[in-house]
Design a protein around this motif. Structure first.
Motif, PDB file in Angstrom:
ATOM      1  N   MET A  40      22.907   9.993  -0.398  1.00  0.00           N
ATOM      2  CA  MET A  40      21.969   9.003  -0.854  1.00  0.00           C
ATOM      3  C   MET A  40      22.060   7.758  -0.037  1.00  0.00           C
ATOM      4  O   MET A  40      22.439   6.678  -0.215  1.00  0.00           O
ATOM      5  N   GLN A  41      21.784   8.131   1.329  1.00  0.00           N
ATOM      6  CA  GLN A  41      21.662   6.966   2.364  1.00  0.00           C
ATOM      7  C   GLN A  41      20.483   6.289   2.476  1.00  0.00           C
ATOM      8  O   GLN A  41      19.422   6.879   1.686  1.00  0.00           O
ATOM      9  N   PRO A  42      20.180   5.295   3.021  1.00  0.00           N
ATOM     10  CA  PRO A  42      18.802   4.571   3.179  1.00  0.00           C
ATOM     11  C   PRO A  42      17.788   5.361   3.651  1.00  0.00           C
ATOM     12  O   PRO A  42      18.064   5.913   4.498  1.00  0.00           O
ATOM     13  N   CYS A  43      16.627   5.466   3.017  1.00  0.00           N
ATOM     14  CA  CYS A  43      15.497   6.171   3.715  1.00  0.00           C
ATOM     15  C   CYS A  43      14.265   5.091   4.172  1.00  0.00           C
ATOM     16  O   CYS A  43      14.065   4.982   5.449  1.00  0.00           O
ATOM     17  N   ILE A  44      14.124   4.055   3.419  1.00  0.00           N
ATOM     18  CA  ILE A  44      13.553   2.877   3.652  1.00  0.00           C
ATOM     19  C   ILE A  44      13.957   1.644   3.342  1.00  0.00           C
ATOM     20  O   ILE A  44      14.464   1.377   2.347  1.00  0.00           O
ATOM     21  N   VAL A  45      14.191   0.684   4.206  1.00  0.00           N
ATOM     22  CA  VAL A  45      14.669  -0.466   4.049  1.00  0.00           C
ATOM     23  C   VAL A  45      13.824  -1.652   4.506  1.00  0.00           C
ATOM     24  O   VAL A  45      13.164  -1.581   5.444  1.00  0.00           O
ATOM     25  N   CYS A  46      13.339  -2.565   3.528  1.00  0.00           N
ATOM     26  CA  CYS A  46      12.635  -3.696   3.713  1.00  0.00           C
ATOM     27  C   CYS A  46      13.287  -4.746   3.434  1.00  0.00           C
ATOM     28  O   CYS A  46      13.653  -5.143   2.577  1.00  0.00           O
ATOM     29  N   HIS A  47      12.745  -5.849   4.342  1.00  0.00           N
ATOM     30  CA  HIS A  47      13.455  -7.229   4.110  1.00  0.00           C
ATOM     31  C   HIS A  47      12.380  -8.459   4.313  1.00  0.00           C
ATOM     32  O   HIS A  47      11.785  -8.430   5.491  1.00  0.00           O
ATOM     33  N   ASP A  48      12.078  -8.920   3.131  1.00  0.00           N
ATOM     34  CA  ASP A  48      11.016  -9.918   3.093  1.00  0.00           C
ATOM     35  C   ASP A  48       9.782  -9.605   3.778  1.00  0.00           C
ATOM     36  O   ASP A  48       9.314 -10.210   4.652  1.00  0.00           O
ATOM     37  N   ILE A  49       9.358  -8.214   3.487  1.00  0.00           N
ATOM     38  CA  ILE A  49       8.267  -7.798   4.122  1.00  0.00           C
ATOM     39  C   ILE A  49       6.941  -8.486   3.463  1.00  0.00           C
ATOM     40  O   ILE A  49       6.770  -8.716   2.347  1.00  0.00           O
ATOM     41  N   ALA A  50       5.628  -8.665   4.514  1.00  0.00           N
ATOM     42  CA  ALA A  50       4.333  -9.235   3.906  1.00  0.00           C
ATOM     43  C   ALA A  50       3.511  -8.276   4.871  1.00  0.00           C
ATOM     44  O   ALA A  50       3.637  -8.012   5.918  1.00  0.00           O
ATOM     45  N   ILE A  51       2.170  -8.431   4.040  1.00  0.00           N
ATOM     46  CA  ILE A  51       1.025  -7.875   5.106  1.00  0.00           C
ATOM     47  C   ILE A  51       0.077  -8.555   4.707  1.00  0.00           C
ATOM     48  O   ILE A  51      -0.701  -9.128   3.530  1.00  0.00           O
ATOM     49  N   SER A  52      -0.847  -9.300   5.717  1.00  0.00           N
ATOM     50  CA  SER A  52      -1.952  -9.785   5.544  1.00  0.00           C
ATOM     51  C   SER A  52      -3.237  -9.138   6.384  1.00  0.00           C
ATOM     52  O   SER A  52      -3.052  -8.801   7.370  1.00  0.00           O
ATOM     53  N   ARG A  53      -4.296  -9.146   5.604  1.00  0.00           N
ATOM     54  CA  ARG A  53      -5.468  -8.616   6.248  1.00  0.00           C
ATOM     55  C   ARG A  53      -6.713  -9.539   6.226  1.00  0.00           C
ATOM     56  O   ARG A  53      -7.091  -9.945   4.975  1.00  0.00           O
ATOM     57  N   GLY A  54      -7.326  -9.784   7.287  1.00  0.00           N
ATOM     58  CA  GLY A  54      -8.711 -10.640   7.366  1.00  0.00           C
ATOM     59  C   GLY A  54      -8.232 -12.016   6.849  1.00  0.00           C
ATOM     60  O   GLY A  54      -9.201 -12.745   6.211  1.00  0.00           O
ATOM     61  N   GLY A  55      -7.046 -12.320   6.981  1.00  0.00           N
ATOM     62  CA  GLY A  55      -6.598 -14.049   6.855  1.00  0.00           C
ATOM     63  C   GLY A  55      -6.265 -13.930   5.107  1.00  0.00           C
ATOM     64  O   GLY A  55      -5.872 -15.103   4.781  1.00  0.00           O
ATOM     65  N   ARG A  56      -6.023 -12.825   4.477  1.00  0.00           N
ATOM     66  CA  ARG A  56      -5.670 -12.621   3.338  1.00  0.00           C
ATOM     67  C   ARG A  56      -4.504 -12.060   2.870  1.00  0.00           C
ATOM     68  O   ARG A  56      -4.096 -11.014   3.593  1.00  0.00           O
ATOM     69  N   THR A  57      -3.467 -12.495   2.357  1.00  0.00           N
ATOM     70  CA  THR A  57      -2.188 -12.149   2.007  1.00  0.00           C
ATOM     71  C   THR A  57      -2.198 -11.044   0.970  1.00  0.00           C
ATOM     72  O   THR A  57      -2.817 -10.961  -0.136  1.00  0.00           O
ATOM     73  N   ILE A  58      -1.913  -9.817   1.179  1.00  0.00           N
ATOM     74  CA  ILE A  58      -2.179  -8.582   0.351  1.00  0.00           C
ATOM     75  C   ILE A  58      -1.017  -8.582  -0.546  1.00  0.00           C
ATOM     76  O   ILE A  58      -1.243  -8.511  -1.701  1.00  0.00           O
ATOM     77  N   TRP A  59       0.111  -8.694  -0.158  1.00  0.00           N
ATOM     78  CA  TRP A  59       1.365  -8.754  -0.896  1.00  0.00           C
ATOM     79  C   TRP A  59       2.563  -9.311   0.212  1.00  0.00           C
ATOM     80  O   TRP A  59       2.312  -9.160   1.533  1.00  0.00           O
ATOM     81  N   SER A  60       3.528 -10.032  -0.423  1.00  0.00           N
ATOM     82  CA  SER A  60       4.692 -10.546   0.289  1.00  0.00           C
ATOM     83  C   SER A  60       5.868 -10.660  -0.467  1.00  0.00           C
ATOM     84  O   SER A  60       6.065 -10.160  -1.562  1.00  0.00           O
ATOM     85  N   GLU A  61       7.215 -10.841   0.534  1.00  0.00           N
ATOM     86  CA  GLU A  61       8.337 -11.062  -0.368  1.00  0.00           C
ATOM     87  C   GLU A  61       8.958  -9.812  -0.975  1.00  0.00           C
ATOM     88  O   GLU A  61       9.296  -9.798  -1.796  1.00  0.00           O
ATOM     89  N   GLY A  62       8.625  -8.731  -0.021  1.00  0.00           N
ATOM     90  CA  GLY A  62       9.219  -7.406  -0.430  1.00  0.00           C
ATOM     91  C   GLY A  62      10.382  -7.015   0.285  1.00  0.00           C
ATOM     92  O   GLY A  62      10.620  -6.941   1.410  1.00  0.00           O
ATOM     93  N   THR A  63      11.588  -7.110  -0.430  1.00  0.00           N
ATOM     94  CA  THR A  63      12.902  -6.722  -0.054  1.00  0.00           C
ATOM     95  C   THR A  63      13.533  -5.772  -1.123  1.00  0.00           C
ATOM     96  O   THR A  63      13.784  -5.898  -2.117  1.00  0.00           O
ATOM     97  N   PHE A  64      13.577  -4.604  -0.536  1.00  0.00           N
ATOM     98  CA  PHE A  64      13.990  -3.494  -1.364  1.00  0.00           C
ATOM     99  C   PHE A  64      14.725  -2.286  -0.548  1.00  0.00           C
ATOM    100  O   PHE A  64      14.364  -2.189   0.634  1.00  0.00           O
ATOM    101  N   THR A  65      15.448  -1.408  -1.014  1.00  0.00           N
ATOM    102  CA  THR A  65      15.892  -0.150  -0.211  1.00  0.00           C
ATOM    103  C   THR A  65      15.650   1.249  -1.133  1.00  0.00           C
ATOM    104  O   THR A  65      15.848   1.161  -2.313  1.00  0.00           O
ATOM    105  N   ILE A  66      14.892   2.108  -0.692  1.00  0.00           N
ATOM    106  CA  ILE A  66      14.655   3.440  -1.177  1.00  0.00           C
ATOM    107  C   ILE A  66      15.612   4.389  -0.475  1.00  0.00           C
ATOM    108  O   ILE A  66      15.756   4.549   0.546  1.00  0.00           O
ATOM    109  N   PRO A  67      16.478   5.026  -1.291  1.00  0.00           N
ATOM    110  CA  PRO A  67      17.643   6.049  -0.878  1.00  0.00           C
ATOM    111  C   PRO A  67      17.013   7.364  -0.476  1.00  0.00           C
ATOM    112  O   PRO A  67      15.926   7.575  -1.000  1.00  0.00           O
ATOM    113  N   ARG A  68      17.545   7.891   0.622  1.00  0.00           N
ATOM    114  CA  ARG A  68      17.169   9.308   0.812  1.00  0.00           C
ATOM    115  C   ARG A  68      17.403  10.218  -0.406  1.00  0.00           C
ATOM    116  O   ARG A  68      18.350   9.870  -1.414  1.00  0.00           O
TER     117      ARG A  68
END
Length: 303
Positions: A8-36
């Motif tokens: 059960m090692q990390p598969c996806i590791v996110c630290h403070d991720i955010a995505i913006s499109r067309g000047g609009r923030t879709i979502w932000s402040e994503g910090t989490f780890t999904i295990p293998r």
């Protein structure tokens, strides 16, 4: 299929991720780890950015902030080790292709021009088709197959390169109940028997509950990850879906998510199965795999 049992090692590791499109923030402040080895749903209301998150994990959409690694490398660098089934597969794929030709695209689709299919490639395609129960449909054109069978061909195409991570965008959408059950049982085999990490974008958790270990939920503009028992909370799901939701446990221990009885007959129309539909899925009886049905034993293993 190759055995991919992993710690059960990390598969996806996110630290403070955010995505913006067309000047609009879709979502932000994503910090989490999904295990293998996990089976995870990405859930949220329409427009919350569920598919956007999956595309970011594939490196198809850049982050506006933060860092993300997938299978130990920056997003996009390990895509050769990821199988992906888009929601638009049925409409995007050439329906004149045979099922076998479609699955072979999982091995040859990145090449240009004419090339000869090797015996090894054909054997890999047939192995993947046998695993999902469509080998007997190999010579059929996709236009001749039902939606459920096309979905299984799509999964075979994603599996043919022995991925470590399988991503599926709304794989149960527009399928009848039997086809949904077949698809979920295939995912259960991949996760439990081969240890493959599964990630599914989903509106309705019910059909996936027997295989899920956790969920990424997009709430109030932020992605969060939690184990399944923490997500199955009536207050959280009510907030997430914007309608009264209750989590019900049957005497047999099965759980399902359902609109609150107080709201039946109101104008809310959550995209969820009824409790009777879910009960059919949880009922542990054998079903035969022919066309859209998978033969499953009492432990959920394919025969």
């Amino acid at each position: 299929m190759a055995d991919r049992m992993t710690p059960m090692q990390p598969c996806i590791v996110c630290h403070d991720i955010a995505i913006s499109r067309g000047g609009r923030t879709i979502w932000s402040e994503g910090t989490f780890t999904i295990p293998r080895g996990s089976a995870t749903a990405i859930v949220g209301t329409n427009g919350a950015g569920k598919t956007t998150l999956m595309k970011a994990e594939l490196g198809l959409i850049p982050l506006s902030h933060g860092t993300m690694t997938v299978l130990g490398k920056p997003a996009g660098e390990m895509n050769a080790h990821i199988g992906y089934v888009p929601q638009s597969y049925a409409s995007d794929i050439d329906s004149s292709l045979t099922a076998e030709q479609s699955v072979l695209l999982g091995l040859t689709g990145t090449r240009f021009g004419f090339h000869i299919i090797s015996k090894k490639e054909r054997d890999k395609a047939r192995e993947a088709m046998e695993f999902v129960g469509v080998l007997d449909k190999a010579p059929y054109r996709l236009s001749q197959l039902s939606g459920g069978l096309r979905q299984r061909v799509a999964i075979a195409q994603a599996l043919v390169s022995d991925p470590e991570l399988l991503m599926l965008d709304e794989p149960l959408a527009n399928l009848d109940l039997a086809s949904q059950r077949s698809t979920v049982h295939i995912l259960a085999k991949l996760n439990r028997e081969l240890g493959m990490t599964i990630q599914v974008v989903a509106h309705d958790l019910n059909m996936l509950l027997p295989i899920l270990t956790g969920a990424v939920y997009l709430l109030d503009g932020h992605p969060h990850f939690a184990k399944l028992n923490e997500v199955l909370d009536s207050k959280l799901l009510t907030h997430l879906y914007g309608t009264q939701v209750q989590v019900v446990t049957t005497p047999q221990g099965d759980m399902f998510v359902t609109p609150n009885a107080d709201n039946i007959g109101c104008n809310d129309h959550p995209d969820m199965h009824s409790s009777s539909d879910v009960a059919q899925f949880h009922h542990h009886e054998d079903v035969r795999m022919d066309d859209d049905h998978a033969h499953i034993d009492r432990k959920g293993n394919g025969q």
